[in-house]
Design a protein around this motif. Sequence first.
Motif, PDB file in Angstrom:
ATOM      1  N   LEU A   1       0.850  -1.375   0.049  1.00 53.93           N
ATOM      2  CA  LEU A   1      -0.008  -0.133  -0.129  1.00 53.93           C
ATOM      3  C   LEU A   1       0.845   1.440  -0.030  1.00 53.93           C
ATOM      4  O   LEU A   1       0.739   2.328  -0.718  1.00 53.93           O
ATOM      5  N   LEU A   2       1.991   1.354   0.683  1.00 53.00           N
ATOM      6  CA  LEU A   2       2.798   2.265   1.027  1.00 53.00           C
ATOM      7  C   LEU A   2       3.418   2.684  -0.445  1.00 53.00           C
ATOM      8  O   LEU A   2       3.735   3.858  -0.781  1.00 53.00           O
ATOM      9  N   PHE A   3       3.906   1.515  -1.059  1.00 51.65           N
ATOM     10  CA  PHE A   3       4.555   1.735  -2.331  1.00 51.65           C
ATOM     11  C   PHE A   3       3.613   2.131  -3.278  1.00 51.65           C
ATOM     12  O   PHE A   3       3.998   3.265  -4.295  1.00 51.65           O
ATOM     13  N   LEU A   4       2.426   1.819  -3.476  1.00 52.96           N
ATOM     14  CA  LEU A   4       1.544   2.153  -4.498  1.00 52.96           C
ATOM     15  C   LEU A   4       1.170   3.780  -4.382  1.00 52.96           C
ATOM     16  O   LEU A   4       0.929   4.370  -5.208  1.00 52.96           O
ATOM     17  N   TRP A   5       0.888   3.876  -3.073  1.00 54.26           N
ATOM     18  CA  TRP A   5       0.560   5.382  -2.310  1.00 54.26           C
ATOM     19  C   TRP A   5       1.581   6.353  -3.086  1.00 54.26           C
ATOM     20  O   TRP A   5       1.566   7.399  -3.617  1.00 54.26           O
ATOM     21  N   GLY A   6       3.051   6.102  -2.764  1.00 55.41           N
ATOM     22  CA  GLY A   6       4.015   6.578  -3.176  1.00 55.41           C
ATOM     23  C   GLY A   6       4.251   6.822  -4.700  1.00 55.41           C
ATOM     24  O   GLY A   6       4.469   8.213  -5.088  1.00 55.41           O
ATOM     25  N   LEU A   7       3.844   5.854  -5.409  1.00 60.17           N
ATOM     26  CA  LEU A   7       3.790   5.909  -7.021  1.00 60.17           C
ATOM     27  C   LEU A   7       2.925   6.941  -7.423  1.00 60.17           C
ATOM     28  O   LEU A   7       2.791   7.432  -8.327  1.00 60.17           O
ATOM     29  N   GLN A   8       1.530   6.761  -6.757  1.00 55.53           N
ATOM     30  CA  GLN A   8       0.448   7.965  -7.117  1.00 55.53           C
ATOM     31  C   GLN A   8       1.023   9.255  -7.071  1.00 55.53           C
ATOM     32  O   GLN A   8       0.706  10.147  -7.550  1.00 55.53           O
ATOM     33  N   LEU A   9       1.451   9.450  -5.791  1.00 45.90           N
ATOM     34  CA  LEU A   9       1.838  10.610  -5.402  1.00 45.90           C
ATOM     35  C   LEU A   9       2.919  11.232  -6.344  1.00 45.90           C
ATOM     36  O   LEU A   9       2.964  12.168  -6.830  1.00 45.90           O
ATOM     37  N   LEU A  10       3.991  10.359  -6.882  1.00 49.85           N
ATOM     38  CA  LEU A  10       4.995  10.859  -7.712  1.00 49.85           C
ATOM     39  C   LEU A  10       4.399  11.233  -9.067  1.00 49.85           C
ATOM     40  O   LEU A  10       4.623  12.140  -9.813  1.00 49.85           O
TER      41      LEU A  10
ATOM     42  N   VAL B   1      15.216   7.852  -2.447  1.00 50.83           N
ATOM     43  CA  VAL B   1      14.561   8.985  -2.229  1.00 50.83           C
ATOM     44  C   VAL B   1      13.018   9.101  -2.949  1.00 50.83           C
ATOM     45  O   VAL B   1      12.187   9.464  -2.369  1.00 50.83           O
ATOM     46  N   LYS B   2      13.160   8.705  -4.269  1.00 54.40           N
ATOM     47  CA  LYS B   2      11.817   8.486  -4.960  1.00 54.40           C
ATOM     48  C   LYS B   2      10.827   7.725  -4.268  1.00 54.40           C
ATOM     49  O   LYS B   2       9.691   8.053  -4.404  1.00 54.40           O
ATOM     50  N   LEU B   3      11.119   6.764  -3.784  1.00 55.01           N
ATOM     51  CA  LEU B   3      10.113   5.767  -3.260  1.00 55.01           C
ATOM     52  C   LEU B   3      10.005   6.060  -1.680  1.00 55.01           C
ATOM     53  O   LEU B   3       8.639   6.198  -1.440  1.00 55.01           O
ATOM     54  N   TYR B   4      10.919   6.613  -0.861  1.00 59.68           N
ATOM     55  CA  TYR B   4      10.452   7.033   0.462  1.00 59.68           C
ATOM     56  C   TYR B   4      10.220   8.207   0.783  1.00 59.68           C
ATOM     57  O   TYR B   4       9.546   8.392   1.912  1.00 59.68           O
ATOM     58  N   PHE B   5      10.476   9.112  -0.180  1.00 62.15           N
ATOM     59  CA  PHE B   5      10.276  10.658   0.414  1.00 62.15           C
ATOM     60  C   PHE B   5       8.805  10.931   0.196  1.00 62.15           C
ATOM     61  O   PHE B   5       8.341  11.484   1.412  1.00 62.15           O
ATOM     62  N   PRO B   6       7.995  10.307  -0.736  1.00 62.24           N
ATOM     63  CA  PRO B   6       6.449  10.752  -0.793  1.00 62.24           C
ATOM     64  C   PRO B   6       5.531  10.398   0.564  1.00 62.24           C
ATOM     65  O   PRO B   6       5.152  11.127   1.221  1.00 62.24           O
TER      66      PRO B   6
ATOM     67  N   ARG C   1      21.202   4.484  10.554  1.00 59.21           N
ATOM     68  CA  ARG C   1      20.498   3.226  10.802  1.00 59.21           C
ATOM     69  C   ARG C   1      19.342   2.989  10.067  1.00 59.21           C
ATOM     70  O   ARG C   1      18.770   2.211   9.420  1.00 59.21           O
ATOM     71  N   ASP C   2      18.536   4.370  10.080  1.00 59.04           N
ATOM     72  CA  ASP C   2      17.448   4.707   9.461  1.00 59.04           C
ATOM     73  C   ASP C   2      17.858   5.732   8.324  1.00 59.04           C
ATOM     74  O   ASP C   2      18.965   6.042   8.098  1.00 59.04           O
ATOM     75  N   ILE C   3      16.625   6.094   7.669  1.00 61.14           N
ATOM     76  CA  ILE C   3      16.825   7.162   6.562  1.00 61.14           C
ATOM     77  C   ILE C   3      16.160   8.417   7.346  1.00 61.14           C
ATOM     78  O   ILE C   3      15.002   8.398   7.783  1.00 61.14           O
ATOM     79  N   VAL C   4      16.908   9.693   7.311  1.00 63.30           N
ATOM     80  CA  VAL C   4      16.400  10.859   7.892  1.00 63.30           C
ATOM     81  C   VAL C   4      16.131  11.779   6.542  1.00 63.30           C
ATOM     82  O   VAL C   4      17.182  11.929   6.002  1.00 63.30           O
ATOM     83  N   PHE C   5      15.065  12.355   6.479  1.00 64.39           N
ATOM     84  CA  PHE C   5      14.735  13.551   5.549  1.00 64.39           C
ATOM     85  C   PHE C   5      14.831  14.824   6.106  1.00 64.39           C
ATOM     86  O   PHE C   5      13.953  14.950   7.185  1.00 64.39           O
ATOM     87  N   PHE C   6      15.416  15.670   5.352  1.00 65.77           N
ATOM     88  CA  PHE C   6      15.499  17.096   6.224  1.00 65.77           C
ATOM     89  C   PHE C   6      14.720  17.853   4.951  1.00 65.77           C
ATOM     90  O   PHE C   6      14.934  17.901   3.783  1.00 65.77           O
ATOM     91  N   MET C   7      13.505  18.202   5.148  1.00 60.07           N
ATOM     92  CA  MET C   7      12.520  18.924   4.327  1.00 60.07           C
ATOM     93  C   MET C   7      12.015  20.368   4.548  1.00 60.07           C
ATOM     94  O   MET C   7      11.713  20.586   5.819  1.00 60.07           O
ATOM     95  N   VAL C   8      11.856  21.354   3.492  1.00 61.27           N
ATOM     96  CA  VAL C   8      11.314  22.509   3.771  1.00 61.27           C
ATOM     97  C   VAL C   8       9.918  22.493   2.770  1.00 61.27           C
ATOM     98  O   VAL C   8      10.240  22.374   1.770  1.00 61.27           O
ATOM     99  N   LEU C   9       8.734  22.779   3.457  1.00 64.33           N
ATOM    100  CA  LEU C   9       7.730  22.756   2.801  1.00 64.33           C
ATOM    101  C   LEU C   9       6.742  23.677   2.921  1.00 64.33           C
ATOM    102  O   LEU C   9       6.938  24.429   3.868  1.00 64.33           O
TER     103      LEU C   9
END
Length: 149
Positions: A23-32, A50-55, A89-97
């Motif tokens: 579900l997470l993968f398909l949701w990410g594809l839709q958002l992209l 990034v393309k997969l996990y950021f959305p 150990r994990d992925i950390v995103f720094f984002m300005v929205l």
Amino acid sequence: MSRKSKDTMAHPPGKALLAWALLLFLWGLQLLATGAWLFDLSQFGSNDDVKLYFPPTMEFAQHIFNQQHKDRYAFRVERILSVRREQMRDIVFFMVLKLRRTNCRKFQDDLDNCPFQKNADLSNVIICSFNVSTLPWITKFTLLNKTCS
């Protein structure tokens, strides 16, 4: 077959996790595919992480913002101003929205299709920096820091 072994076989471990990951993968594809963020994820080149996990990580940040913000209307991302990823150990995103107030009340199901308010008032737009840690393979997100202006 005993009752205990029946219950164990009826719910194989990881089945729910696999469904959430799909579900997470398909949701990410839709958002992209929507291109609604006005941000070019191709700047990350072949970095599919990034393309997969950021959305979904960005959607988590938006959800947390709406939970914590006192406005009765929901905000959604109008533009991604910047994003940076670090692998630990994990992925950390720094984002300005750039978040903008919508016509929808908080927690409506279809926030992605909710129109922005037309009023040009500055209170309709909020710029926020988020630091979010994610373990996408187990669908875990943790807000590390949020600063809004």
